[in-house]
Scaffold this motif. Structure first.
Motif, PDB file in Angstrom:
ATOM      1  N   ALA A 275       0.814  -1.213   0.000  1.00  0.00           N
ATOM      2  CA  ALA A 275       0.000   0.000   0.000  1.00  0.00           C
ATOM      3  C   ALA A 275       0.851   1.268   0.000  1.00  0.00           C
ATOM      4  CB  ALA A 275      -0.927  -0.002   1.215  1.00  0.00           C
ATOM      5  N   ALA A 276       2.035   1.204   0.619  1.00  0.00           N
ATOM      6  CA  ALA A 276       2.835   2.419   0.804  1.00  0.00           C
ATOM      7  C   ALA A 276       3.811   2.685  -0.334  1.00  0.00           C
ATOM      8  CB  ALA A 276       3.602   2.333   2.123  1.00  0.00           C
ATOM      9  N   LEU A 277       4.248   1.642  -1.029  1.00  0.00           N
ATOM     10  CA  LEU A 277       5.271   1.806  -2.064  1.00  0.00           C
ATOM     11  C   LEU A 277       4.640   1.874  -3.450  1.00  0.00           C
ATOM     12  CD1 LEU A 277       7.855  -0.839  -0.759  1.00  0.00           C
ATOM     13  CD2 LEU A 277       8.084   1.660  -0.630  1.00  0.00           C
ATOM     14  N   PRO A 278       5.293   2.548  -4.396  1.00  0.00           N
ATOM     15  CA  PRO A 278       4.812   2.496  -5.789  1.00  0.00           C
ATOM     16  C   PRO A 278       4.728   1.047  -6.262  1.00  0.00           C
ATOM     17  CG  PRO A 278       6.525   4.162  -5.524  1.00  0.00           C
ATOM     18  CD  PRO A 278       6.490   3.391  -4.239  1.00  0.00           C
ATOM     19  N   GLN A 279       3.732   0.753  -7.080  1.00  0.00           N
ATOM     20  CA  GLN A 279       3.477  -0.626  -7.472  1.00  0.00           C
ATOM     21  C   GLN A 279       4.678  -1.287  -8.130  1.00  0.00           C
ATOM     22  OE1 GLN A 279       0.961  -2.280  -6.500  1.00  0.00           O
ATOM     23  NE2 GLN A 279       1.296  -4.188  -7.625  1.00  0.00           N
ATOM     24  N   ASP A 280       5.353  -0.559  -9.051  1.00  0.00           N
ATOM     25  CA  ASP A 280       6.491  -1.160  -9.734  1.00  0.00           C
ATOM     26  C   ASP A 280       7.633  -1.434  -8.755  1.00  0.00           C
ATOM     27  OD1 ASP A 280       6.971   1.529  -9.323  1.00  0.00           O
ATOM     28  OD2 ASP A 280       8.066   1.799 -11.208  1.00  0.00           O
ATOM     29  N   ARG A 281       7.786  -0.561  -7.770  1.00  0.00           N
ATOM     30  CA  ARG A 281       8.827  -0.744  -6.754  1.00  0.00           C
ATOM     31  C   ARG A 281       8.517  -1.982  -5.918  1.00  0.00           C
ATOM     32  NH1 ARG A 281      13.795   1.941  -6.427  1.00  0.00           N
ATOM     33  NH2 ARG A 281      14.270   2.651  -4.320  1.00  0.00           N
ATOM     34  N   TYR A 282       7.287  -2.102  -5.496  1.00  0.00           N
ATOM     35  CA  TYR A 282       6.904  -3.242  -4.672  1.00  0.00           C
ATOM     36  C   TYR A 282       7.055  -4.554  -5.435  1.00  0.00           C
ATOM     37  CZ  TYR A 282       4.154  -6.449  -1.832  1.00  0.00           C
ATOM     38  OH  TYR A 282       3.749  -7.535  -1.102  1.00  0.00           O
ATOM     39  N   GLN A 283       6.674  -4.553  -6.698  1.00  0.00           N
ATOM     40  CA  GLN A 283       6.779  -5.771  -7.501  1.00  0.00           C
ATOM     41  C   GLN A 283       8.241  -6.172  -7.698  1.00  0.00           C
ATOM     42  OE1 GLN A 283       4.398  -7.842  -8.291  1.00  0.00           O
ATOM     43  NE2 GLN A 283       2.882  -6.498  -7.335  1.00  0.00           N
ATOM     44  N   ALA A 284       9.116  -5.186  -7.878  1.00  0.00           N
ATOM     45  CA  ALA A 284      10.542  -5.487  -8.012  1.00  0.00           C
ATOM     46  C   ALA A 284      11.084  -6.097  -6.724  1.00  0.00           C
ATOM     47  CB  ALA A 284      11.311  -4.217  -8.365  1.00  0.00           C
ATOM     48  N   ILE A 285      10.673  -5.544  -5.574  1.00  0.00           N
ATOM     49  CA  ILE A 285      11.094  -6.082  -4.282  1.00  0.00           C
ATOM     50  C   ILE A 285      10.604  -7.517  -4.122  1.00  0.00           C
ATOM     51  CG2 ILE A 285      10.713  -5.880  -1.786  1.00  0.00           C
ATOM     52  CD1 ILE A 285      10.619  -2.811  -2.221  1.00  0.00           C
ATOM     53  N   LEU A 286       9.343  -7.734  -4.478  1.00  0.00           N
ATOM     54  CA  LEU A 286       8.746  -9.057  -4.336  1.00  0.00           C
ATOM     55  C   LEU A 286       9.454 -10.081  -5.233  1.00  0.00           C
ATOM     56  CD1 LEU A 286       6.390  -9.777  -2.466  1.00  0.00           C
ATOM     57  CD2 LEU A 286       4.890  -9.750  -4.477  1.00  0.00           C
ATOM     58  N   ALA A 287       9.742  -9.677  -6.474  1.00  0.00           N
ATOM     59  CA  ALA A 287      10.406 -10.594  -7.405  1.00  0.00           C
ATOM     60  C   ALA A 287      11.812 -10.939  -6.920  1.00  0.00           C
ATOM     61  CB  ALA A 287      10.460  -9.967  -8.796  1.00  0.00           C
ATOM     62  N   HIS A 288      12.542  -9.928  -6.444  1.00  0.00           N
ATOM     63  CA  HIS A 288      13.914 -10.141  -5.978  1.00  0.00           C
ATOM     64  C   HIS A 288      13.937 -11.045  -4.753  1.00  0.00           C
ATOM     65  CE1 HIS A 288      18.057  -8.820  -6.584  1.00  0.00           C
ATOM     66  NE2 HIS A 288      18.195  -8.710  -5.276  1.00  0.00           N
ATOM     67  N   SER A 289      13.016 -10.804  -3.815  1.00  0.00           N
ATOM     68  CA  SER A 289      12.975 -11.638  -2.611  1.00  0.00           C
ATOM     69  C   SER A 289      12.537 -13.051  -2.957  1.00  0.00           C
ATOM     70  CB  SER A 289      12.033 -11.031  -1.567  1.00  0.00           C
ATOM     71  OG  SER A 289      10.695 -11.015  -2.027  1.00  0.00           O
ATOM     72  N   GLY A 290      11.609 -13.172  -3.903  1.00  0.00           N
ATOM     73  CA  GLY A 290      11.156 -14.497  -4.318  1.00  0.00           C
ATOM     74  C   GLY A 290      12.277 -15.324  -4.911  1.00  0.00           C
ATOM     75  N   GLN A 291      13.145 -14.687  -5.704  1.00  0.00           N
ATOM     76  CA  GLN A 291      14.283 -15.397  -6.285  1.00  0.00           C
ATOM     77  C   GLN A 291      15.223 -15.898  -5.189  1.00  0.00           C
ATOM     78  OE1 GLN A 291      16.069 -12.663  -9.021  1.00  0.00           O
ATOM     79  NE2 GLN A 291      14.343 -12.710 -10.446  1.00  0.00           N
ATOM     80  N   ALA A 292      15.410 -15.074  -4.158  1.00  0.00           N
ATOM     81  CA  ALA A 292      16.292 -15.490  -3.055  1.00  0.00           C
ATOM     82  C   ALA A 292      15.700 -16.674  -2.305  1.00  0.00           C
ATOM     83  CB  ALA A 292      16.514 -14.322  -2.104  1.00  0.00           C
ATOM     84  N   VAL A 293      14.385 -16.665  -2.098  1.00  0.00           N
ATOM     85  CA  VAL A 293      13.735 -17.773  -1.394  1.00  0.00           C
ATOM     86  C   VAL A 293      13.825 -19.054  -2.225  1.00  0.00           C
ATOM     87  CG1 VAL A 293      11.544 -18.656  -0.504  1.00  0.00           C
ATOM     88  CG2 VAL A 293      12.198 -16.274  -0.087  1.00  0.00           C
ATOM     89  N   ILE A 294      13.597 -18.947  -3.525  1.00  0.00           N
ATOM     90  CA  ILE A 294      13.699 -20.113  -4.411  1.00  0.00           C
ATOM     91  C   ILE A 294      15.123 -20.673  -4.376  1.00  0.00           C
ATOM     92  CG2 ILE A 294      13.648 -20.853  -6.825  1.00  0.00           C
ATOM     93  CD1 ILE A 294      11.293 -18.891  -7.208  1.00  0.00           C
ATOM     94  N   GLY A 295      16.106 -19.785  -4.394  1.00  0.00           N
ATOM     95  CA  GLY A 295      17.499 -20.232  -4.316  1.00  0.00           C
ATOM     96  C   GLY A 295      17.769 -20.975  -3.023  1.00  0.00           C
ATOM     97  N   TRP A 296      17.211 -20.483  -1.928  1.00  0.00           N
ATOM     98  CA  TRP A 296      17.377 -21.158  -0.631  1.00  0.00           C
ATOM     99  C   TRP A 296      16.721 -22.539  -0.659  1.00  0.00           C
ATOM    100  CZ3 TRP A 296      13.409 -22.538   2.787  1.00  0.00           C
ATOM    101  CH2 TRP A 296      13.823 -23.019   4.038  1.00  0.00           C
TER     102      TRP A 296
END
Length: 252
Positions: free
Chosen positions: A222-243
Motif C-alpha cells: 500500500a505504501a510503495l509504488p506498485q512497480d517498486r513493490y513488484q521489483a522487491i517481491l520478485a527479488h525476494s522471491g528469487q532469493a527464497v527459491i534459491g534457498w
C-alpha cells in the motif's frame, strides 16, 4: 544479499573493507542487545558495566590502521547503535534507552577535537551517500528488520502484532526513500530473510507470525509504488527459491 556489481564503488572501502563493515554491524547488534537488556531490567545503570562495554567498543575502533580508519570505525558503530535505538524506541514506544545514550555519549567524549571532526565527517557521509559502507548497511538493516519480525512473531494478540508491524513497515518505507537506488534491494533482502525464517521454523511458525507477516507485506504494497513493490517481491522471491533449491540439494 550481495552488493550488485553495477553500483558505484563504496567510497569508504579503502578505509574499512567489507569484512570489517560486517563486523561493525554485528558489534552494533550485540552491543545494543546487551544495553537493551539493561534497560528492560529497569535497574540503575552500572557504571562499571557501561565502562567495560565502552572500553571494548573504543578499543576495537582504535585497532584500525590510521586516524581516518579509526574515526570511520567509530562512525559505523555509533551509526549502527543509533539505528537500533531508533527502531526499538519506535517499535516498543519508548521515550529513551538510557544505557544506549550513556554509551554513545561516553564514546564521543573520548575524542579530541580533530578526531571528533573526522568522526562527524564520516558519520555524515554514511547518512548522505547511500553507497558508503554498503556492506555494513545491508547486514545492519537485515538484522534490525529480522529482530523486529521475531519480536512480532512472539506476540500473543492482534493488537501487539499491529503495534510492531506498523513501525517496522514505516522503517522499511523510510529506508526505501532514504536510499532510492539500493534501498529496494535491502528491503528485498529483508523480506526474503523473513520468508525463509517462516519456511524453516521448527516447530512451524505460529498463526500470529504468519498473520503479522501478511500485514507487513500488505502495508508495504500500500505504501510503495506498485512497480517498486513488484521489483522487491520478485527479488525476494528469487532469493527464497534459491534457498529452497540449496536445501533440496543438501538433502539429496
Amino acid at each position: 544479499m550481495t552488493t550488485p556489481v553495477s553500483l558505484p564503488p563504496d567510497p569508504l572501502a579503502s578505509l574499512v573493507d567489507a569484512d570489517t563493515q560486517r563486523l561493525a554491524a554485528r558489534m552494533a547488534q550485540e552491543t545494543f542487545a546487551g544495553l537493551f537488556r539493561m534497560a528492560v531490567d529497569a535497574e540503575p545503570d552500572d557504571p562499571a558495566v557501561l565502562g567495560e562495554v565502552a572500553s571494548r567498543c573504543f578499543n576495537w575502533t582504535q585497532a584500525a590502521a590510521d586516524d581516518e580508519a579509526r574515526a570511520l570505525r567509530l562512525a559505523l558503530l555509533i551509526s549502527g547503535l543509533d539505528q537500533w535505538g531508533l527502531a526499538y524506541t519506535q517499535a516498543f514506544k519508548l521515550q529513551a534507552i538510557p544505557p544506549l545514550t550513556a554509551l554513545i555519549g561516553g564514546l564521543r567524549t573520548r575524542l579530541d577535537a580533530q578526531d571528533d571532526a573526522r568522526f562527524q565527517q564520516h558519520f555524515a557521509t554514511l547518512g548522505t551517500n547511500e553507497f558508503a559502507a554498503i556492506d555494513f548497511k545491508v547486514d545492519l538493516r537485515r538484522a534490525i528488520h529480522l529482530a523486529l519480525w521475531h519480536a512480532m512473531a512472539a506476540c500473543e494478540t492482534a493488537e501487539q502484532v499491529a503495534g510492531i508491524v506498523q513501525p517496522l513497515g514505516s522503517l522499511m518505507v523510510g529506508l526505501d526513500a532514504a536510499m532510492p537506488t539500493v534501498g529496494w534491494r535491502l528491503l528485498a533482502d529483508a523480506l526474503a530473510s523473513i520468508q525463509i525464517s517462516l519456511l524453516s521454523a521448527n516447530p512451524p511458525a505460529s498463526a500470529v507470525a504468519q498473520d503479522g507477516t501478511q500485514q507487513l507485506f500488505a502495508s508495504l504494497r500500500a505504501a510503495l509504488p506498485q512497480d517498486r513493490y513488484q521489483a522487491i517481491l520478485a527479488h525476494s522471491g528469487q532469493a527464497v527459491i534459491g534457498w529452497q533449491r540449496a536445501n533440496r540439494a543438501g538433502s539429496a
